[in-house]
Scaffold this motif. Sequence first.
Motif, PDB file in Angstrom:
ATOM      1  N   GLY A  34       7.804  -8.647   1.087  1.00 20.54           N
ATOM      2  CA  GLY A  34       7.848  -9.372  -0.180  1.00 20.54           C
ATOM      3  C   GLY A  34       6.793  -8.886  -1.149  1.00 20.54           C
ATOM      4  O   GLY A  34       7.052  -8.744  -2.357  1.00 20.54           O
ATOM      5  N   ILE A  35       5.596  -8.606  -0.639  1.00 20.02           N
ATOM      6  CA  ILE A  35       4.522  -8.089  -1.498  1.00 20.02           C
ATOM      7  C   ILE A  35       4.892  -6.719  -2.051  1.00 20.02           C
ATOM      8  O   ILE A  35       4.674  -6.427  -3.240  1.00 20.02           O
ATOM      9  N   SER A  36       5.470  -5.884  -1.200  1.00 21.44           N
ATOM     10  CA  SER A  36       5.894  -4.557  -1.667  1.00 21.44           C
ATOM     11  C   SER A  36       6.930  -4.674  -2.779  1.00 21.44           C
ATOM     12  O   SER A  36       6.905  -3.902  -3.753  1.00 21.44           O
ATOM     13  N   ASP A  37       7.839  -5.628  -2.650  1.00 20.13           N
ATOM     14  CA  ASP A  37       8.850  -5.835  -3.699  1.00 20.13           C
ATOM     15  C   ASP A  37       8.195  -6.277  -5.015  1.00 20.13           C
ATOM     16  O   ASP A  37       8.581  -5.811  -6.091  1.00 20.13           O
ATOM     17  N   VAL A  38       7.231  -7.181  -4.919  1.00 20.93           N
ATOM     18  CA  VAL A  38       6.535  -7.641  -6.127  1.00 20.93           C
ATOM     19  C   VAL A  38       5.812  -6.476  -6.793  1.00 20.93           C
ATOM     20  O   VAL A  38       5.856  -6.315  -8.027  1.00 20.93           O
ATOM     21  N   VAL A  39       5.110  -5.667  -5.997  1.00 18.83           N
ATOM     22  CA  VAL A  39       4.381  -4.516  -6.544  1.00 18.83           C
ATOM     23  C   VAL A  39       5.346  -3.567  -7.254  1.00 18.83           C
ATOM     24  O   VAL A  39       5.070  -3.077  -8.363  1.00 18.83           O
ATOM     25  N   ALA A  40       6.493  -3.308  -6.623  1.00 14.50           N
ATOM     26  CA  ALA A  40       7.480  -2.408  -7.236  1.00 14.50           C
ATOM     27  C   ALA A  40       7.998  -2.990  -8.551  1.00 14.50           C
ATOM     28  O   ALA A  40       8.178  -2.256  -9.548  1.00 14.50           O
ATOM     29  N   ASP A  41       8.220  -4.313  -8.575  1.00 16.18           N
ATOM     30  CA  ASP A  41       8.691  -4.954  -9.811  1.00 16.18           C
ATOM     31  C   ASP A  41       7.674  -4.812 -10.940  1.00 16.18           C
ATOM     32  O   ASP A  41       8.035  -4.504 -12.081  1.00 16.18           O
ATOM     33  N   VAL A  42       6.423  -5.044 -10.622  1.00 13.99           N
ATOM     34  CA  VAL A  42       5.378  -4.971 -11.651  1.00 13.99           C
ATOM     35  C   VAL A  42       5.237  -3.541 -12.167  1.00 13.99           C
ATOM     36  O   VAL A  42       5.079  -3.308 -13.375  1.00 13.99           O
ATOM     37  N   ARG A  43       5.313  -2.569 -11.280  1.00 10.49           N
ATOM     38  CA  ARG A  43       5.248  -1.160 -11.716  1.00 10.49           C
ATOM     39  C   ARG A  43       6.371  -0.853 -12.713  1.00 10.49           C
ATOM     40  O   ARG A  43       6.175  -0.156 -13.708  1.00 10.49           O
ATOM     41  N   GLN A  51       0.200  -1.093   3.855  1.00  5.13           N
ATOM     42  CA  GLN A  51       0.282  -0.048   4.883  1.00  5.13           C
ATOM     43  C   GLN A  51      -0.735  -0.286   6.000  1.00  5.13           C
ATOM     44  O   GLN A  51      -0.431  -0.121   7.189  1.00  5.13           O
ATOM     45  N   GLU A  52      -1.947  -0.701   5.622  1.00  7.96           N
ATOM     46  CA  GLU A  52      -2.983  -0.940   6.623  1.00  7.96           C
ATOM     47  C   GLU A  52      -2.618  -2.134   7.507  1.00  7.96           C
ATOM     48  O   GLU A  52      -2.835  -2.108   8.728  1.00  7.96           O
ATOM     49  N   ALA A  53      -2.079  -3.190   6.914  1.00  7.13           N
ATOM     50  CA  ALA A  53      -1.687  -4.362   7.701  1.00  7.13           C
ATOM     51  C   ALA A  53      -0.610  -3.989   8.714  1.00  7.13           C
ATOM     52  O   ALA A  53      -0.654  -4.420   9.875  1.00  7.13           O
ATOM     53  N   ARG A  54       0.341  -3.182   8.301  1.00 10.39           N
ATOM     54  CA  ARG A  54       1.386  -2.741   9.235  1.00 10.39           C
ATOM     55  C   ARG A  54       0.795  -1.880  10.349  1.00 10.39           C
ATOM     56  O   ARG A  54       1.217  -1.972  11.506  1.00 10.39           O
ATOM     57  N   LEU A 112      -7.111  -8.416  10.436  1.00 11.70           N
ATOM     58  CA  LEU A 112      -6.084  -8.955   9.545  1.00 11.70           C
ATOM     59  C   LEU A 112      -6.674 -10.002   8.608  1.00 11.70           C
ATOM     60  O   LEU A 112      -6.292 -10.074   7.429  1.00 11.70           O
ATOM     61  N   ASP A 113      -7.593 -10.811   9.108  1.00  7.27           N
ATOM     62  CA  ASP A 113      -8.228 -11.820   8.275  1.00  7.27           C
ATOM     63  C   ASP A 113      -8.992 -11.170   7.118  1.00  7.27           C
ATOM     64  O   ASP A 113      -8.955 -11.660   5.981  1.00  7.27           O
ATOM     65  N   PHE A 114      -9.663 -10.055   7.405  1.00  4.01           N
ATOM     66  CA  PHE A 114     -10.366  -9.314   6.351  1.00  4.01           C
ATOM     67  C   PHE A 114      -9.369  -8.784   5.314  1.00  4.01           C
ATOM     68  O   PHE A 114      -9.615  -8.852   4.098  1.00  4.01           O
ATOM     69  N   LEU A 115      -8.228  -8.282   5.784  1.00  4.10           N
ATOM     70  CA  LEU A 115      -7.218  -7.765   4.859  1.00  4.10           C
ATOM     71  C   LEU A 115      -6.663  -8.873   3.962  1.00  4.10           C
ATOM     72  O   LEU A 115      -6.340  -8.625   2.790  1.00  4.10           O
TER      73      LEU A 115
END
Length: 288
Positions: A163-172, A227-230, A243-246
């Motif tokens: 979902g975050i990746s989709d939002v980032v793509a939309d904003v770009r 990418q880092e979270a994955r 993950l908490d830091f991310l």
Amino acid sequence: MTYSMTGFARKELAAAWGTLAIEIKSVNHRYLENYFRLPDTFRPAEIPLRELIRRRLKRGKVECQVRFVPSAQHKDQLVVNQDLVRSLTHAVSEVSAIAINSALIDPLAILQYPGVLEEQALDTDLIESELMKLADAALTDLLDHRQREGQEMAAAIEERLAGISDVVADVRELMPLIIDRQRKQLQEKIADLQVELDPQRVEQEIILLAQKADVAEELDRLDTHVQEARHVLKQKGAIGRRLDFLMQEFNREANTLSSKSIVTETTKRAVDLKVFIEQMREQVQNIE
């Protein structure tokens, strides 16, 4: 592999000497913290149990409870210390030979003498050995439970990352259109004022507006965090703290994106980002 910090396991063993059961449950905690409820007979087993848990688990508040019910044979049967009874009888005979009007030996009085009656002894070494085997098996079940729940949480986090990746793509995709629209709106306002302005100055204002609204760096960092979270989700061992830091880094970029927003479209997407991040953070709090 992703593990939850929540789990429960129980193991029980019935033998000639009685019934032995162990329950281990865990909940989320910043560190590994153990609590034990053991019968007095098994107090010496706390140290090896603590060490066993430390080897198998990394984080979580762990409660270990042991129950033991001896068999009727060991609980009810009394054993007479025959050597002590012989010694007592011999001593009484000597007293009778010396004393005048000495009473006859009372068997019940002999039985009341300390140490004459003994409960049948339990092989505590054997039972403790069985307890450690039960504990190891219970921890295996607990880890299986935590792994299954961890996989479900990892899937939920992956869904939010998408979902975050989709939002980032939309904003770009939106940003060039937003800047162009802001340029046209500024030019229309100038035209409505019916004043003559230096075109170069107008262009400078548009450039400043574009710079203020530029979120390319934040979008790049959000992609990097995804990418880092994955990557972290695929690692072995305890990954919860990473993950908490991310999640904190995700929040920082979302806040910056919100503060740079100049139109409702980007504001709405910044809110969507924060919702995804908060949902992930709730899951991460329970990951080992």
